[in-house]
Motif scaffolding. Structure first.
Motif, PDB file in Angstrom:
ATOM      1  N   THR A 109       0.941  -1.141  -0.058  1.00 50.47           N
ATOM      2  CA  THR A 109       0.124   0.102  -0.072  1.00 50.47           C
ATOM      3  C   THR A 109       0.666   1.179  -0.096  1.00 50.47           C
ATOM      4  O   THR A 109       2.315   1.100   0.292  1.00 50.47           O
ATOM      5  CB  THR A 109      -0.798   0.143   1.181  1.00 50.47           C
ATOM      6  N   ALA A 110       0.263   2.255  -0.521  1.00 50.11           N
ATOM      7  CA  ALA A 110       0.790   3.723  -0.220  1.00 50.11           C
ATOM      8  C   ALA A 110      -0.030   4.465   0.438  1.00 50.11           C
ATOM      9  O   ALA A 110      -1.383   4.752   0.388  1.00 50.11           O
ATOM     10  CB  ALA A 110       1.083   4.293  -1.704  1.00 50.11           C
ATOM     11  N   ALA A 111       0.408   5.097   1.595  1.00 46.37           N
ATOM     12  CA  ALA A 111      -0.101   6.094   2.316  1.00 46.37           C
ATOM     13  C   ALA A 111       0.085   7.337   2.310  1.00 46.37           C
ATOM     14  O   ALA A 111       1.257   7.629   1.687  1.00 46.37           O
ATOM     15  CB  ALA A 111       0.240   5.639   3.816  1.00 46.37           C
ATOM     16  N   LEU A 167      -3.572   2.138   9.095  1.00 44.02           N
ATOM     17  CA  LEU A 167      -4.461   1.103   8.673  1.00 44.02           C
ATOM     18  C   LEU A 167      -3.890   0.053   7.855  1.00 44.02           C
ATOM     19  O   LEU A 167      -4.097  -1.056   8.222  1.00 44.02           O
ATOM     20  CB  LEU A 167      -5.476   1.926   7.886  1.00 44.02           C
ATOM     21  N   ALA A 168      -2.899   0.569   7.118  1.00 45.23           N
ATOM     22  CA  ALA A 168      -2.363  -0.649   6.358  1.00 45.23           C
ATOM     23  C   ALA A 168      -1.608  -1.640   7.138  1.00 45.23           C
ATOM     24  O   ALA A 168      -1.499  -2.835   6.733  1.00 45.23           O
ATOM     25  CB  ALA A 168      -1.162  -0.097   5.208  1.00 45.23           C
ATOM     26  N   HIS A 169      -0.608  -1.169   8.188  1.00 46.59           N
ATOM     27  CA  HIS A 169      -0.155  -1.914   8.893  1.00 46.59           C
ATOM     28  C   HIS A 169      -0.906  -2.879   9.770  1.00 46.59           C
ATOM     29  O   HIS A 169      -0.635  -4.143   9.896  1.00 46.59           O
ATOM     30  CB  HIS A 169       0.820  -1.021   9.995  1.00 46.59           C
ATOM     31  N   GLU A 170      -2.191  -2.253  10.325  1.00 50.50           N
ATOM     32  CA  GLU A 170      -3.026  -3.396  10.952  1.00 50.50           C
ATOM     33  C   GLU A 170      -3.711  -4.378  10.079  1.00 50.50           C
ATOM     34  O   GLU A 170      -4.016  -5.472  10.386  1.00 50.50           O
ATOM     35  CB  GLU A 170      -4.136  -2.539  11.582  1.00 50.50           C
ATOM     36  N   GLU A 171      -4.035  -3.916   9.035  1.00 47.13           N
ATOM     37  CA  GLU A 171      -5.082  -4.671   8.084  1.00 47.13           C
ATOM     38  C   GLU A 171      -4.703  -5.108   6.776  1.00 47.13           C
ATOM     39  O   GLU A 171      -5.341  -5.960   5.914  1.00 47.13           O
ATOM     40  CB  GLU A 171      -6.282  -3.758   7.685  1.00 47.13           C
ATOM     41  N   PHE A 172      -3.423  -4.876   6.178  1.00 45.28           N
ATOM     42  CA  PHE A 172      -3.157  -5.134   4.737  1.00 45.28           C
ATOM     43  C   PHE A 172      -1.692  -6.002   4.745  1.00 45.28           C
ATOM     44  O   PHE A 172      -0.748  -5.475   5.673  1.00 45.28           O
ATOM     45  CB  PHE A 172      -2.716  -3.941   3.913  1.00 45.28           C
ATOM     46  N   GLY A 195       1.333  -6.585   3.417  1.00 47.15           N
ATOM     47  CA  GLY A 195       2.217  -6.276   2.259  1.00 47.15           C
ATOM     48  C   GLY A 195       3.130  -5.152   2.812  1.00 47.15           C
ATOM     49  O   GLY A 195       3.239  -4.907   4.026  1.00 47.15           O
ATOM     50  N   GLU A 196       3.890  -4.585   1.745  1.00 45.86           N
ATOM     51  CA  GLU A 196       4.805  -3.254   2.018  1.00 45.86           C
ATOM     52  C   GLU A 196       3.855  -2.306   2.534  1.00 45.86           C
ATOM     53  O   GLU A 196       2.843  -2.174   2.082  1.00 45.86           O
ATOM     54  CB  GLU A 196       5.623  -3.287   0.772  1.00 45.86           C
ATOM     55  N   ASN A 197       4.692  -1.527   3.171  1.00 48.07           N
ATOM     56  CA  ASN A 197       3.870  -0.217   3.659  1.00 48.07           C
ATOM     57  C   ASN A 197       4.627   1.078   3.304  1.00 48.07           C
ATOM     58  O   ASN A 197       5.668   1.411   4.038  1.00 48.07           O
ATOM     59  CB  ASN A 197       3.684  -0.463   5.229  1.00 48.07           C
ATOM     60  N   HIS A 198       4.420   1.793   2.391  1.00 49.98           N
ATOM     61  CA  HIS A 198       4.929   3.046   1.866  1.00 49.98           C
ATOM     62  C   HIS A 198       4.105   4.155   2.349  1.00 49.98           C
ATOM     63  O   HIS A 198       3.019   4.159   2.236  1.00 49.98           O
ATOM     64  CB  HIS A 198       5.157   2.934   0.290  1.00 49.98           C
ATOM     65  N   ILE A 199       4.959   5.133   2.679  1.00 48.55           N
ATOM     66  CA  ILE A 199       4.264   6.562   3.085  1.00 48.55           C
ATOM     67  C   ILE A 199       5.076   7.736   2.322  1.00 48.55           C
ATOM     68  O   ILE A 199       6.205   7.685   2.190  1.00 48.55           O
ATOM     69  CB  ILE A 199       4.317   6.794   4.514  1.00 48.55           C
ATOM     70  N   PHE A 200       4.147   8.674   1.737  1.00 51.39           N
ATOM     71  CA  PHE A 200       4.493   9.754   1.579  1.00 51.39           C
ATOM     72  C   PHE A 200       3.961  11.129   2.166  1.00 51.39           C
ATOM     73  O   PHE A 200       2.609  10.889   2.197  1.00 51.39           O
ATOM     74  CB  PHE A 200       4.582  10.136  -0.168  1.00 51.39           C
ATOM     75  N   SER A 201       4.247  11.975   2.500  1.00 49.16           N
ATOM     76  CA  SER A 201       3.697  13.234   2.993  1.00 49.16           C
ATOM     77  C   SER A 201       4.473  14.599   2.739  1.00 49.16           C
ATOM     78  O   SER A 201       5.595  14.519   2.618  1.00 49.16           O
ATOM     79  CB  SER A 201       3.721  13.237   4.569  1.00 49.16           C
ATOM     80  N   CYS A 212       6.394   1.302   8.523  1.00 45.20           N
ATOM     81  CA  CYS A 212       6.560   1.754   7.324  1.00 45.20           C
ATOM     82  C   CYS A 212       7.703   1.037   6.759  1.00 45.20           C
ATOM     83  O   CYS A 212       9.008   1.177   7.464  1.00 45.20           O
ATOM     84  CB  CYS A 212       6.498   3.213   7.029  1.00 45.20           C
ATOM     85  N   ASP A 213       7.754   0.619   5.559  1.00 44.44           N
ATOM     86  CA  ASP A 213       9.126  -0.044   4.896  1.00 44.44           C
ATOM     87  C   ASP A 213       9.873   1.245   4.135  1.00 44.44           C
ATOM     88  O   ASP A 213      10.969   1.242   4.073  1.00 44.44           O
ATOM     89  CB  ASP A 213       8.578  -1.039   3.989  1.00 44.44           C
ATOM     90  N   HIS A 214       9.111   1.926   3.436  1.00 46.05           N
ATOM     91  CA  HIS A 214       9.579   2.936   2.644  1.00 46.05           C
ATOM     92  C   HIS A 214       8.957   4.473   3.017  1.00 46.05           C
ATOM     93  O   HIS A 214       7.902   4.423   3.093  1.00 46.05           O
ATOM     94  CB  HIS A 214       9.252   2.789   0.981  1.00 46.05           C
ATOM     95  N   ILE A 215       9.953   5.403   3.055  1.00 43.46           N
ATOM     96  CA  ILE A 215       9.349   6.756   3.683  1.00 43.46           C
ATOM     97  C   ILE A 215       9.814   7.551   2.505  1.00 43.46           C
ATOM     98  O   ILE A 215      11.119   7.723   2.222  1.00 43.46           O
ATOM     99  CB  ILE A 215      10.060   6.997   4.925  1.00 43.46           C
TER     100      ILE A 215
END
Length: 395
Positions: free
Chosen positions: A65-67, A75-80, A82-88, A103-106
């Motif tokens: 997912t991408a957050a 949400l992704a960490h709890e429910e998905f 797969g990899e957890n990517h984030i951008f802000s 998160c795996d990728h920041i």
């Protein structure tokens, strides 16, 4: 879907979002095919579609997912699975430790944010990168609000800013240790604008690719739309991976749930004898609102598809569909019908899975639509219902 009349149409209490598993699977099969043929990783952009009921299904097809913020990341960490990517555009200190934990990728938006937070990301062993601004727009004028390449854009680091930072960064690593770059410049577009953008990115930033391990091509890819040039997309991905040895990520949102969902509404009242372009156009007040339940209708703006209805001059009976709020401009669009509308009629809006339930609101105390799922046996289930308590807790 001109005459689509699903058996669940009369079963749900309106207003209601209804997402069909079969339609979702159709999109996911297309996306998985792209992954298998190219070796890229496709991520669900949760900003478009965050219906966690279907996360177990989606995680069997997509890589992660991408957050766009801490809550989506949680949400992704709890429910998905797969990899957890984030951008802000900007992270807050109070959230960053938790981001590092889940998160795996920041992805950082600016050199300032990169310098501030990269030491913590490095210590935590997280992959991190920088969002760039290719300064090459492919957006039509009507999508200006969604154009991150506009002259005053706050999204992404420009080449001049990156090169200035390189002069100041420590010499023992590339740009404070980033391992990848990210760009997101498309909005519901085909592969041709992507190919054009990639060329612009190569021309501006390509000389730095040798220092990187991955590149994220962002979202806005209409991969599952009829007529999308999947072959060109795959050629673009393969070219990057072959020429530069970079791992490619893409993070579509709308492509995952495109045309997979509906919004069911009921006609509450008819206001007669108004005029639209010198033609009689009555007004139908619905129990659903553009402002509250489909905000992109007013923000983009756009006219959502309506099953069984036509353009203004296509059918004999014309109605402007409007919501029950006090906002004078709370109108969904003007449509034509084969027969007159009456109070109690049900209307079925298409393509209502994306940018609807993630953006809706309770302005005027409007009830939120229920969220429903239709399984592979064509059985409808209310996944989440809402009431007065949901309105009260938000204020």
């Amino acid at each position: 879907m001109e005459s689509y009349q699903p058996k669940w149409l009369r079963e749900v209490q309106t207003p209601a979002y209804v997402v069909e598993e079969a339609r979702l699977k159709h999109n996911l099969e297309i996306l998985r095919g792209v992954q298998e043929r190219t070796g890229c990783s496709i991520l669900l952009a949760q900003k478009a579609f965050s219906m966690i009921h279907f996360y177990p299904l989606i995680s069997r097809y997509l890589k992660g997912t991408a957050a766009s913020g801490i809550f989506e990341a949680k949400l992704a960490h709890e429910e998905f699975n797969g990899e957890n990517h984030i951008f802000s555009p900007a992270y807050q200190e109070r959230d960053f430790k938790e981001i590092l934990d889940i998160c795996d990728h920041i992805i950082f938006n600016s050199i300032g944010q990169l310098k501030r937070f990269s030491p913590m990301a490095k210590q935590a062993g997280r992959a991190y990168g920088l969002r760039i601004n290719p300064e090459h727009s492919t957006q039509p004028p009507e999508h200006a609000i969604y154009d991150p390449c506009s002259g005053d854009s706050r999204l992404g680091t420009k080449l001049s800013e990156l090169e200035q930072a390189l002069q100041e960064a420590p010499a023992d690593e590339f740009l404070y240790g980033i391992s990848g770059i990210h760009f997101h410049t498309l909005c519901e577009q085909g592969a041709e604008p992507l190919a054009e953008t990639i060329e612009a990115v190569e021309n501006r930033f390509g000389k730095y690719f040798k220092y990187l391990k991955w590149i994220n091509l962002g979202g806005g890819h209409h991969i599952t739309k009829d007529g999308y040039n999947i072959r060109l997309l795959e050629d673009c991905i393969t070219k990057i991976q072959t020429a530069y040895g970079l791992k490619v990520y893409i993070e579509p949102g709308e492509a995952v749930a495109l045309d997979a969902g509906f919004l069911v509404a009921t006609v509450l009242d008819i206001i007669e004898q108004t005029e639209y372009n010198h033609r009689k156009a009555n007004i139908a007040i619905l129990d659903t609102s553009a402002a509250c339940h489909m905000p992109d209708v007013l923000e983009m703006p756009y006219r959502p598809p309506l099953i069984g209805a036509g353009d203004i001059d296509e059918k004999p009976y014309v109605y402007t569909l409007a919501g029950p709020t006090c906002l004078a401009g709370d109108t969904i669009g003007t449509y034509s019908f084969d027969k007159p509308l009456q109070a109690g009629d049900r209307l079925l809006f298409g393509d209502m899975a994306i940018y609807t339930m993630v953006k809706n609101n309770t302005f005027n105390g409007m009830p939120l639509p229920a969220i429903c799922a239709v399984n592979s046996q064509n059985e409808v289930k209310v996944v989440r219902g809402f009431g007065y308590a949901d309105f009260k807790m938000r204020i």
